[in-house]
Design an enzyme around this catalytic site. Structure first.
Site, short mmCIF file in Angstrom:
data_model
loop_
_atom_site.label_atom_id
_atom_site.label_comp_id
_atom_site.label_asym_id
_atom_site.label_seq_id
_atom_site.Cartn_x
_atom_site.Cartn_y
_atom_site.Cartn_z
N GLU A 37 29.98 31.08 6.72
CA GLU A 37 30.13 30.53 5.37
C GLU A 37 31.47 29.80 5.27
O GLU A 37 32.52 30.37 5.57
CB GLU A 37 30.06 31.60 4.27
N GLU A 62 37.96 30.52 4.89
CA GLU A 62 38.53 30.21 3.56
C GLU A 62 40.01 29.88 3.75
O GLU A 62 40.73 30.65 4.36
CB GLU A 62 38.34 31.43 2.64
N ASP A 112 34.55 22.04 -2.49
CA ASP A 112 35.45 21.33 -3.42
C ASP A 112 35.05 19.86 -3.48
O ASP A 112 35.02 19.17 -2.45
CB ASP A 112 36.90 21.45 -2.95
N LYS A 116 38.79 12.78 -7.56
CA LYS A 116 39.60 11.55 -7.59
C LYS A 116 39.43 10.78 -6.28
O LYS A 116 39.48 11.38 -5.21
CB LYS A 116 41.08 11.89 -7.79
N ASP A 148 27.38 21.80 -7.86
CA ASP A 148 27.11 21.35 -9.24
C ASP A 148 27.50 19.88 -9.39
O ASP A 148 27.35 19.31 -10.46
CB ASP A 148 27.95 22.17 -10.23
N GLU A 188 28.91 29.56 -8.85
CA GLU A 188 27.57 29.31 -9.38
C GLU A 188 27.40 30.03 -10.73
O GLU A 188 26.88 29.45 -11.68
CB GLU A 188 26.49 29.78 -8.41
C1 LIG Z 1 34.85 25.51 -5.39
S1 LIG Z 1 35.31 26.86 -4.37
C2 LIG Z 1 33.76 27.71 -4.11
C3 LIG Z 1 33.95 29.13 -3.63
C4 LIG Z 1 32.63 29.90 -3.40
N1 LIG Z 1 31.84 29.29 -2.35
C5 LIG Z 1 31.84 29.99 -4.67
O1 LIG Z 1 30.81 29.31 -4.78
O2 LIG Z 1 32.25 30.76 -5.55
C6 LIG Z 1 35.56 26.08 -2.81
C7 LIG Z 1 36.29 26.97 -1.82
O3 LIG Z 1 36.31 26.33 -0.55
C8 LIG Z 1 37.60 26.47 0.04
N2 LIG Z 1 37.74 25.33 0.95
C9 LIG Z 1 37.68 24.03 0.62
N3 LIG Z 1 37.80 23.26 1.70
C10 LIG Z 1 37.95 24.10 2.76
C11 LIG Z 1 38.15 23.90 4.16
N4 LIG Z 1 38.20 22.67 4.69
N5 LIG Z 1 38.27 25.00 4.94
C12 LIG Z 1 38.23 26.24 4.42
N6 LIG Z 1 38.05 26.49 3.10
C13 LIG Z 1 37.91 25.43 2.29
C14 LIG Z 1 38.55 26.43 -1.15
O4 LIG Z 1 39.78 27.05 -0.86
C15 LIG Z 1 37.73 27.18 -2.21
O5 LIG Z 1 38.01 28.56 -2.21
#
Ligand SMILES: C[S@@+](CC[C@H](N)C(=O)[O-])C[C@H]1O[C@@H](n2cnc3c(N)ncnc32)[C@H](O)[C@@H]1O
Length: 209
Positions: A37, A62, A112, A116, A148, A188
């Protein structure tokens, strides 16, 4: 003899110990299949999946220090020997440290969106990432995406559809998701409560590397 309870050191894989492709059987101490994941956040999906499928190994990636530690500590408290957590850039991990044809499923939930324009280069999904992900998947392996963010999804889906080694299909809600959920992650749940539309797809690897 009773097993010792897991410690946080059993779960965390230090990023600085990586030099080349990871040895999954060595990491987990068995030959079970591996699912990864990317962007676990607090680890809700990872914990539920690992509890439901003790014969599958799960690696959570993460890069946010707070969330990575939180998710790892949850795995420790649940005594889940089939979870490992690493704090690193998943793009780099998939491209440089994942052996070819070694991952059964890649889970990417609410990546993420970096809305922008000047931040688009920080997005996970681009053609290089898709190529690395395809290489990492076993034949018939799957990549699941849920978001989303329509504008980002409208980039992700054609990237996956344009890859000849992938076949797109509808995403089926996870067994561990709650009623009305797709995956049951924290983001979600927040977005469903706000009434946002959720976009999702599954891509299956249909040919060899
Ligand atoms: C919007 S959050 C979603 C977290 C979780 N999947 C959820 O749905 O609740 C996106 C997560 O991905 C992590 N993340 C983003 N880009 C990443 C990368 N290149 N490598 C590791 N983690 C990443 C961010 O730190 C963040 O915690």
């Amino acid at each position: 003899m009773a097993q010792e309870p897991l410690t946080i050191e059993d779960i965390i894989l230090p990023a600085d110990c990586l030099d080349g492709p990871i040895d999954w059987p060595r990491l987990f101490g068995n030959d079970n299949g591996v699912e990864v994941e990317i962007g676990t956040g607090k680890g809700t999906f990872l914990i539920n999946a690992a509890r439901a499928n003790p014969r599958i190994n799960y690696l959570g990636i993460e890069w946010a220090n707070k969330y990575y530690k939180y998710a790892a500590d949850r795995a420790r408290r649940w005594d889940l020997a089939n979870i490992r957590m690493i704090r690193c850039d998943a793009k780099d991990f998939i491209a440089r440290h994942t052996p070819p044809q070694s991952v059964q499923t890649l889970h990417i939930y609410f990546p993420d969106p970096w809305p922008k324009k000047r931040h688009h280069k920080r997005r996970l999904f681009d053609s290089n990432f898709v190529a690395a992900a395809v290489k990492a998947l076993v034949p018939d392996g799957q990549l699941h995406v849920v978001t989303d963010h329509k504008e980002y999804f409208d980039i992700i889906e054609p990237l996956l559809a344009g890859c000849v080694q992938l076949q797109l299909s509808d995403f089926k809600p996870c067994d561990t998701a709650g009623l009305g959920e797709w995956v049951g992650t924290n983001f979600e749940r927040k977005y469903l409560a706000q009434g946002r539309t959720i976009y999702s797809c599954t891509a299956r690897k249909i040919t060899g590397p």
